[in-house]
Design an enzyme around this catalytic site. Structure first.
Site, PDB file in Angstrom:
ATOM      1  N   TRP A 103      58.823  70.461  31.546  1.00  0.00           N
ATOM      2  CA  TRP A 103      58.058  71.011  30.413  1.00  0.00           C
ATOM      3  C   TRP A 103      58.349  72.491  30.221  1.00  0.00           C
ATOM      4  O   TRP A 103      58.438  72.971  29.088  1.00  0.00           O
ATOM      5  CB  TRP A 103      56.563  70.733  30.587  1.00  0.00           C
ATOM      6  CG  TRP A 103      56.279  69.276  30.391  1.00  0.00           C
ATOM      7  CD1 TRP A 103      55.904  68.384  31.352  1.00  0.00           C
ATOM      8  CD2 TRP A 103      56.399  68.528  29.171  1.00  0.00           C
ATOM      9  NE1 TRP A 103      55.776  67.125  30.806  1.00  0.00           N
ATOM     10  CE2 TRP A 103      56.068  67.184  29.476  1.00  0.00           C
ATOM     11  CE3 TRP A 103      56.743  68.848  27.871  1.00  0.00           C
ATOM     12  CZ2 TRP A 103      56.084  66.177  28.513  1.00  0.00           C
ATOM     13  CZ3 TRP A 103      56.759  67.847  26.904  1.00  0.00           C
ATOM     14  CH2 TRP A 103      56.428  66.520  27.233  1.00  0.00           C
ATOM     15  N   ASP A 173      51.029  77.070  30.549  1.00  0.00           N
ATOM     16  CA  ASP A 173      50.852  75.700  30.061  1.00  0.00           C
ATOM     17  C   ASP A 173      50.101  74.943  31.152  1.00  0.00           C
ATOM     18  O   ASP A 173      50.662  74.619  32.193  1.00  0.00           O
ATOM     19  CB  ASP A 173      52.227  75.062  29.799  1.00  0.00           C
ATOM     20  CG  ASP A 173      52.121  73.601  29.390  1.00  0.00           C
ATOM     21  OD1 ASP A 173      50.993  73.063  29.325  1.00  0.00           O
ATOM     22  OD2 ASP A 173      53.181  72.983  29.128  1.00  0.00           O
ATOM     23  N   LYS A 197      44.967  64.646  29.027  1.00  0.00           N
ATOM     24  CA  LYS A 197      45.012  64.293  30.453  1.00  0.00           C
ATOM     25  C   LYS A 197      43.639  64.503  31.079  1.00  0.00           C
ATOM     26  O   LYS A 197      43.020  63.563  31.541  1.00  0.00           O
ATOM     27  CB  LYS A 197      46.085  65.089  31.174  1.00  0.00           C
ATOM     28  CG  LYS A 197      47.496  64.733  30.653  1.00  0.00           C
ATOM     29  CD  LYS A 197      48.406  65.901  30.730  1.00  0.00           C
ATOM     30  CE  LYS A 197      49.616  65.831  29.847  1.00  0.00           C
ATOM     31  NZ  LYS A 197      50.361  64.606  29.766  1.00  0.00           N
TER      32      LYS A 197
HETATM   33  C1  LIG Z   1      52.779  70.141  31.180  1.00  0.00           C
HETATM   34  C2  LIG Z   1      52.944  69.574  29.798  1.00  0.00           C
HETATM   35  N1  LIG Z   1      53.246  70.403  28.789  1.00  0.00           N
HETATM   36  C3  LIG Z   1      53.399  69.962  27.531  1.00  0.00           C
HETATM   37  C4  LIG Z   1      53.274  68.626  27.234  1.00  0.00           C
HETATM   38  C5  LIG Z   1      53.469  68.171  25.810  1.00  0.00           C
HETATM   39  O1  LIG Z   1      52.232  67.906  25.281  1.00  0.00           O
HETATM   40  P1  LIG Z   1      52.021  67.290  23.821  1.00  0.00           P
HETATM   41  O2  LIG Z   1      52.501  65.900  23.869  1.00  0.00           O
HETATM   42  O3  LIG Z   1      50.537  67.434  23.652  1.00  0.00           O
HETATM   43  O4  LIG Z   1      52.775  68.132  22.868  1.00  0.00           O
HETATM   44  C6  LIG Z   1      52.946  67.722  28.241  1.00  0.00           C
HETATM   45  C7  LIG Z   1      52.788  66.284  27.923  1.00  0.00           C
HETATM   46  O5  LIG Z   1      52.748  65.427  28.745  1.00  0.00           O
HETATM   47  C8  LIG Z   1      52.784  68.216  29.554  1.00  0.00           C
HETATM   48  O6  LIG Z   1      52.483  67.387  30.551  1.00  0.00           O
END
Ligand SMILES: Cc1ncc(COP(=O)(O)O)c(C=O)c1O
Length: 361
Positions: A103, A173, A197
């Site tokens: 991510w 994040d 989550k």
């Molecule tokens: C740590 C992390 N960042 C970003 C995201 C992306 O999130 P979204 O699908 O809400 O854009 C996720 C999705 O699983 C994630 O686990």
């Protein structure tokens, strides 16, 4: 099927049963309102009370100090990958990114489209099994901000401390571990998290932003991409995800009933310990993350072969343990055990692991 199974999905993920029950109860008519939360105006008094309670619930749980604003946005954590550089990465500056998994790399990819970046650490050499030590961080003291991912959902790698980045704004994040443990918000300039989550359904993104950061935003940004729009309009510039915010409010109330973040952390540590103990008890299972960086939320491990991993996930699903297949990019098994995941589910997985090894080991 009306029985609930054990849902190890990485997200959208398991929600607390009392929250789902209350939502079911109030689906046709919010008490005293005669309509569902999905059918009322986001500018009604009823919804204002819900969004206010959601904000104060989060403020109380996370101990968010004065001088921070709480926003409920849309576009997922993924849109924050772009909004952060668009708002804070001025043309003359550079931003530091610390890469501890998939991510963080995605966040960096978007920042690069907007301006200069510096990879302050990339844990690729360790196959994203750990976080960098302080002396592995190649920080730029003049950076616009430092971006970290507090829990890498795919690899199952979690920061156990807040990195020291001096006076540079720290951006985090926290999508997959927000509200799983106490956090000192004052160490961060901006924390963001997709709700799906630990906080509720998908479609709501929480952004906690220190007010002084707003002064750095250049004029002329597209209205919806400018954090000031959402601050000035208390997240109601356009129609928000009213249903998602309603559930998030209920989830915050539930977390409070579990003893707040201290209570949640204790329960999470206990669940994760049981699972990691089961992995460590045998050579048949191999944990992915280095022990000191093991995530309390996403437990990742391998079996002796990909064939066995496939069989494990398939047979587990048949036994009522769903969502264990690892992310396609890293393979293996991933057991996501967020706040609402029940301890009995962990127990059931540990028993399943023992039995699977006995018949396949
Ligand atoms: C740590 C992390 N960042 C970003 C995201 C992306 O999130 P979204 O699908 O809400 O854009 C996720 C999705 O699983 C994630 O686990």
């Amino acid at each position: 099927m009306t029985e609930r199974i054990f849902n190890f999905s990485a997200g959208p993920a398991v929600l607390p049963v009392p929250v789902l029950e209350q939502a079911r109860e109030e689906m046709l008519s919010l008490p005293g309102v005669g309509m569902s939360v999905m059918e009322i105006s986001h500018r009604s008094k009823t919804f204002q009370a819900i969004i206010d309670r959601a904000e104060s619930g989060l403020r109380e749980l996370l101990g968010i100090p004065e001088g921070y604003r709480v926003l409920f946005l849309q576009g997922g954590a993924s849109l924050q990958f772009s909004m952060i550089p668009i708002n804070f990465l001025a043309p003359v500056a550079s931003a530091d990114y610390v890469l501890t998994g998939s991510w963080g790399k995605k966040a960096l990819k978007e920042a690069k489209k907007h301006g200069a970046t510096n990879v302050a650490a990339d844990m690729a050499d360790s196959h994203y099994t750990r976080v960098p030590s302080a002396d592995e961080l190649n920080l730029d003291p003049g950076a616009a901000y430092v971006h970290i991912t507090s829990n890498e959902t795919i690899e199952g790698v979690e920061w156990k401390h807040d990195p020291d980045v001096g006076g540079v704004p720290l951006v985090c994040d926290a999508s997959s571990n927000i509200c799983s443990r106490p956090v000192d918000v004052s160490k961060y300039a901006l924390i963001y998290a997709g709700a799906q989550k630990n906080l509720g359904p998908s479609g709501v993104t929480v952004v906690i932003i220190r007010e002084d950061l707003l002064e750095r935003i250049p004029d002329g940004l597209h209205t919806m991409l400018d954090y000031r729009t959402h601050v000035q309009n208390n997240s109601l510039y356009n129609t928000p995800n009213t249903w998602g915010i309603y559930i998030l409010d209920l989830v915050c109330q539930w977390v409070k009933s579990q003893g707040g973040l201290e209570g949640m952390h204790r329960l999470n540590q206990e669940k994760a310990r049981k699972l990691y103990d089961a992995i460590d008890a045998t050579d048949f299972y191999r944990g992915h993350a280095a022990p000191e960086a093991r995530s309390l939320m996403n437990v990742t491990f391998r079996l002796p072969s990909e064939e066995l991993e496939k069989k494990f996930a398939t047979e587990a699903t048949a036994a009522g343990l769903d969502g264990l297949k690892g992310h396609r990019s890293v393979g293996g098994i991933r057991a996501s055990i967020y706040n609402a995941f029940p301890a009995e589910g962990v127990e059931a997985l540990v028993q399943f692991m023992k039995e699977f090894e006995r018949t396949n080991g």
